[in-house]
Design an enzyme around this catalytic site. Structure first.
Site, short mmCIF file in Angstrom:
data_model
loop_
_atom_site.label_atom_id
_atom_site.label_comp_id
_atom_site.label_asym_id
_atom_site.label_seq_id
_atom_site.Cartn_x
_atom_site.Cartn_y
_atom_site.Cartn_z
N ALA A 24 24.87 -59.50 -72.66
CA ALA A 24 24.50 -60.49 -73.67
C ALA A 24 25.52 -60.57 -74.80
O ALA A 24 26.17 -59.57 -75.14
CB ALA A 24 23.13 -60.15 -74.24
N GLY A 69 23.19 -56.48 -69.31
CA GLY A 69 22.80 -57.53 -68.38
C GLY A 69 23.77 -57.74 -67.24
O GLY A 69 23.38 -58.22 -66.18
N GLU A 72 22.64 -55.39 -64.72
CA GLU A 72 21.38 -55.90 -64.18
C GLU A 72 21.63 -57.01 -63.17
O GLU A 72 20.92 -57.12 -62.17
CB GLU A 72 20.49 -56.40 -65.33
CG GLU A 72 19.92 -55.25 -66.17
CD GLU A 72 19.10 -55.71 -67.35
OE1 GLU A 72 17.95 -55.27 -67.47
OE2 GLU A 72 19.61 -56.52 -68.15
N GLU A 92 21.82 -50.66 -73.35
CA GLU A 92 20.95 -51.31 -74.34
C GLU A 92 20.46 -50.38 -75.44
O GLU A 92 20.34 -50.79 -76.60
CB GLU A 92 19.76 -51.97 -73.63
CG GLU A 92 20.11 -53.26 -72.89
CD GLU A 92 20.63 -53.03 -71.48
OE1 GLU A 92 20.77 -54.01 -70.73
OE2 GLU A 92 20.92 -51.87 -71.13
#
Length: 222
Positions: A24, A69, A72, A92
């Site tokens: 992000a 992310g 992910e 994170e």
């Protein structure tokens, strides 16, 4: 891609040298209010679910950083190939967050609960070789001068899948994915249902005929 029968394997790669996906944009995220953040992350989670449920095999070619992310995204793929110099991590917690696009669910299913907790609790970054040793990636390769070693290895892997019966591969993926979420008895029932769908296919008949005639099968995906 989901409805294009010509697509047999999907490879995810980056056009940015040294970065698979950096996650992000926290500067952008800082401008959002709480409700906007929740909506944004829900959309990301839905995107990862869409990738995970693509009917054909998916391969992440991790030639650089895959963080937050970005990792992910790679976890939402069926297979992962990484350059040994790549950096991966669900970072994170180092930013006051927790993984919100599937990381807390897919990482434990990939490497086991203990390792997943350690990586998420610490926010640690690991390289491609470490990722391979813990089963996070299927293959690790030395980076080349072009910076696309993982992509080239992913293409080789994709070419191993291409000759196989398309519908059988799709049913195999479906059986694995659905079966991993239930007890083994239910999983066996899921396998049986997927197998039953494959029985009447022309490809199954072709596979049997090719074996009998001692020739390579010519699958058509029907």
């Amino acid at each position: 891609l989901r409805f294009d029968e010509k697509v047999r394997v999907v490879v995810f790669k980056s056009e940015v040298k040294g970065v698979f996906c950096a996650g992000a944009d926290l500067k952008e995220r800082a401008k959002m209010d709480d409700a906007e953040v929740g909506h944004f992350v829900k959309r990301l989670r839905n995107l990862m679910d869409e990738i995970a449920t693509l009917p054909v095999p998916t391969i992440a070619a991790i030639d650089g950083h895959a963080l937050g992310g970005g990792l992910e995204l790679a976890l939402a793929c069926d297979l992962r190939v990484a350059a040994s110099s790549a950096k991966m991590g669900l970072i994170e917690t180092t930013r006051g967050l927790l993984p919100g696009a599937g990381g807390t669910q897919r990482l434990p299913r990939c490497v086991g609960i203990g390792l997943a907790k350690e990586l998420i609790f610490t926010g640690r970054q690991i390289d491609g070789q470490q990722a391979f040793s813990m089963g996070l990636v299927n293959h690790t390769v030395p980076q080349n001068n072009e910076g696309d070693a993982a992509y080239q290895r992913a293409l080789t892997l994709a070419k191993e899948i291409l000759p196989q019966a398309p519908f059988a591969v799709k049913m195999g993926k479906l059986a694995i994915n659905r079966g991993m979420e239930v007890d083994i008895a239910s999983g066996m029932a899921i396998e049986g249902m997927c197998y039953a769908q494959n029985i009447p296919t022309r490809d199954r008949q072709e596979g049997m005929a090719a074996f009998k005639e001692k020739r390579p099968p010519q699958f058509i995906g029907k």
